[in-house]
Design an enzyme around this catalytic site. Structure first.
Site, PDB file in Angstrom:
ATOM      1  N   TYR A  73       0.819  -1.214   0.000  1.00 38.07           N
ATOM      2  CA  TYR A  73       0.000   0.000   0.000  1.00 38.07           C
ATOM      3  C   TYR A  73       0.856   1.268   0.000  1.00 38.07           C
ATOM      4  O   TYR A  73       0.407   2.325  -0.428  1.00 38.07           O
ATOM      5  CB  TYR A  73      -0.939   0.030   1.207  1.00 38.07           C
ATOM      6  CG  TYR A  73      -2.053  -1.008   1.161  1.00 38.07           C
ATOM      7  CD1 TYR A  73      -2.233  -1.819   0.057  1.00 38.07           C
ATOM      8  CD2 TYR A  73      -2.915  -1.169   2.228  1.00 38.07           C
ATOM      9  CE1 TYR A  73      -3.235  -2.775   0.014  1.00 38.07           C
ATOM     10  CE2 TYR A  73      -3.929  -2.119   2.200  1.00 38.07           C
ATOM     11  CZ  TYR A  73      -4.073  -2.924   1.087  1.00 38.07           C
ATOM     12  OH  TYR A  73      -5.074  -3.866   1.059  1.00 38.07           O
ATOM     13  N   LYS A 109       2.877 -15.527   1.292  1.00 38.74           N
ATOM     14  CA  LYS A 109       2.720 -16.135  -0.036  1.00 38.74           C
ATOM     15  C   LYS A 109       4.138 -16.468  -0.492  1.00 38.74           C
ATOM     16  O   LYS A 109       4.603 -16.002  -1.538  1.00 38.74           O
ATOM     17  CB  LYS A 109       1.995 -15.122  -0.954  1.00 38.74           C
ATOM     18  CG  LYS A 109       1.536 -15.675  -2.278  1.00 38.74           C
ATOM     19  CD  LYS A 109       0.361 -16.632  -2.181  1.00 38.74           C
ATOM     20  CE  LYS A 109       0.055 -17.227  -3.544  1.00 38.74           C
ATOM     21  NZ  LYS A 109      -0.879 -18.360  -3.487  1.00 38.74           N
ATOM     22  N   ASP A 148      -3.812 -18.012   0.640  1.00 34.09           N
ATOM     23  CA  ASP A 148      -4.994 -18.609   0.001  1.00 34.09           C
ATOM     24  C   ASP A 148      -5.554 -19.734   0.875  1.00 34.09           C
ATOM     25  O   ASP A 148      -6.771 -19.863   1.049  1.00 34.09           O
ATOM     26  CB  ASP A 148      -4.677 -19.108  -1.427  1.00 34.09           C
ATOM     27  CG  ASP A 148      -3.327 -19.803  -1.527  1.00 34.09           C
ATOM     28  OD1 ASP A 148      -2.520 -19.715  -0.572  1.00 34.09           O
ATOM     29  OD2 ASP A 148      -3.069 -20.465  -2.548  1.00 34.09           O
ATOM     30  N   ASP A 188      -5.460  -6.738   5.707  1.00 36.29           N
ATOM     31  CA  ASP A 188      -6.641  -5.961   5.338  1.00 36.29           C
ATOM     32  C   ASP A 188      -7.770  -6.914   4.933  1.00 36.29           C
ATOM     33  O   ASP A 188      -8.904  -6.839   5.412  1.00 36.29           O
ATOM     34  CB  ASP A 188      -6.247  -5.044   4.164  1.00 36.29           C
ATOM     35  CG  ASP A 188      -7.332  -4.061   3.781  1.00 36.29           C
ATOM     36  OD1 ASP A 188      -8.370  -4.019   4.472  1.00 36.29           O
ATOM     37  OD2 ASP A 188      -7.150  -3.344   2.776  1.00 36.29           O
ATOM     38  N   ASP A 226     -11.062  -8.527   7.496  1.00 33.50           N
ATOM     39  CA  ASP A 226     -12.458  -8.305   7.094  1.00 33.50           C
ATOM     40  C   ASP A 226     -13.203  -9.631   6.959  1.00 33.50           C
ATOM     41  O   ASP A 226     -14.368  -9.737   7.330  1.00 33.50           O
ATOM     42  CB  ASP A 226     -12.525  -7.548   5.762  1.00 33.50           C
ATOM     43  CG  ASP A 226     -12.733  -6.057   5.977  1.00 33.50           C
ATOM     44  OD1 ASP A 226     -12.554  -5.600   7.128  1.00 33.50           O
ATOM     45  OD2 ASP A 226     -13.061  -5.353   5.004  1.00 33.50           O
TER      46      ASP A 226
END
Ligand code: NAD
Length: 362
Positions: free
Chosen positions: A145, A195, A227, A251, A255
């Site tokens: 980000y 990852k 994943d 993030d 959620d």
């Protein structure tokens, strides 16, 4: 008796209503735990705009600088008024401004499914009925980000857009330490999300987290690809205690975990700096659709105050007594409209606060 200074930034919409209940609960903690809270109220968001023409005035920042922690409500106005000066950019200006000013790099987002609210979860009932209690520790100020370069170049079919995922050893070490220290206050397990099968940044992430894990032999450590983690959250959320994530994966997964509880209005969060300073706020927004009606659920704000006691003031027993009082009231079947179910007792904001207070004092 110790004295703790709290900057109270209630903000907009339901912020002041739910904040009132959180302060009520904190007041009760004072006498029981021999501590004095000094509240300094300050304006933020749209509420600050009328007086200061700023969403985060210097006066407010000064009060925060002189405090031991910030208890934040929410900011934001009616959706159809978002383009006016008062509301445009209010969230970014207020929240990112505070994060930047105080170096709040660690975001702690609990996702707890209370067995009493299992009906609200989108999970299959044999999974949700067991409840779960997960804490996502998300790195908040680095990663893709904020990485540079980012931008666009070229035109037509060859136009490209790009972002940079980048983490330094120091950034990974400090967020990993937050995760392992936090796990020691919970159930002693850290699942680090990466990852590493595809991304170089994440190979490095795993390597550095493993080094830190070696410093915490009493905490169980497990790496997991993002994943798989997204899938495991829906199949077996009970396996997780602390999930350690970089900015983007945190993030998304925080959620997802929050959504699995089915009651976003119940969830608190903390953003921590080095040392004990932190900002504590509900997961939801200013809910302008119900503001002023006295029906907002104050539990996320009250649990944010409990997190403040645990993480900034080292008052774990007091935090736990608030959390238990909340659970007791839910088990007694008292519900605000957002978590109401047929047959349960519907209460407003103030009564929910009073019920929690009563349980806390009993
Ligand atoms: P929201 O979280 O404010 O509301 C979404 C829905 O959840 C609404 O129906 C609302 O009534 C309900 N809800 C939220 N909190 C509740 C509570 N405590 N009790 C009962 N119901 C509750 O999200 P939104 O509608 O997307 O945003 C509204 C405003 O809040 C916008 O201006 C947005 O920018 C802002 N916002 C602020 C923050 C923050 O301050 N941290 C976070 C998210 C959104």
């Amino acid at each position: 008796m110790s004295v703790k200074k709290i900057a109270v930034l209630a903000g907009d919409g339901i912020g002041p209503e739910v904040m009132q209940e959180a302060v009520k609960v904190l007041d009760a903690v004072q006498s029981k735990y021999n501590v004095k809270f000094e509240y300094k109220h300050a304006l933020v968001g749209g509420a600050a705009w009328d007086d200061f023409h700023s969403h985060l005035p210097e006066e407010t920042l000064n009060i925060c600088r002189e405090s031991d922690a910030i208890l934040f409500g929410s900011v934001g106005g009616p959706v159809r008024e978002q383009d006016t000066d008062k509301w445009c950019g209010v969230e970014v200006n207020s929240l990112l401004g505070l994060r930047k000013e105080f170096g709040l790099y660690a975001n702690l987002r609990p996702a707890k499914l209370y067995p009493a609210l299992a009906f609200a979860s989108p999970l299959r009932s044999d999974i949700s009925s067991k409840g779960f209690d997960i804490l996502v520790v998300r790195e908040l100020t680095g990663g893709i980000y904020f990485g540079r370069p980012k931008g666009r170049s070229g035109a037509g079919e060859t136009e490209t857009a790009f972002d940079t995922m980048i983490y330094s050893r120091a950034e990974i070490r400090r967020i990993a330490r937050v995760a392992f220290d936090t796990a020691r206050k919970r159930r002693n397990k850290v699942t680090s999300i990466d990852k590493a099968n595809v991304l170089t940044t994440m190979v490095f992430w795993r390597q550095v987290v493993e080094e830190i894990a070696g410093e915490y032999p009493d905490v169980e450590y497990e790496p997991m690809y993002v994943d798989n983690a997204a899938m495991q959250l829906t199949k077996n959320p009970q396996q997780f205690d602390v999930m350690l994530c970089g900015n983007m994966f945190g993030d998304i997964l925080s959620d997802e975990a929050a959504a699995l509880t089915g009651s976003l209005g119940m969830l608190p969060s903390a953003s921590l700096a080095d040392g004990s300073f932190g900002m504590y706020e509900p997961g939801g927004g200013s809910a302008p659709d119900i503001a002023g009606k006295g029906i907002a659920n104050p539990i996320a704000q009250i649990l944010s105050a409990a997190m403040m006691l645990r993480y900034s003031f080292n008052m774990a027993a007091a935090a736990e007594s608030i959390e238990n009082a909340v659970e007791d009231v839910l088990n007694d079947d008292y519900r605000t409209g957002d978590i109401w179910q047929h047959g349960s007792k519907r209460v407003g904001t103030a009564e929910m606060g009073d019920r929690i207070l009563k349980r806390l004092e009993s």
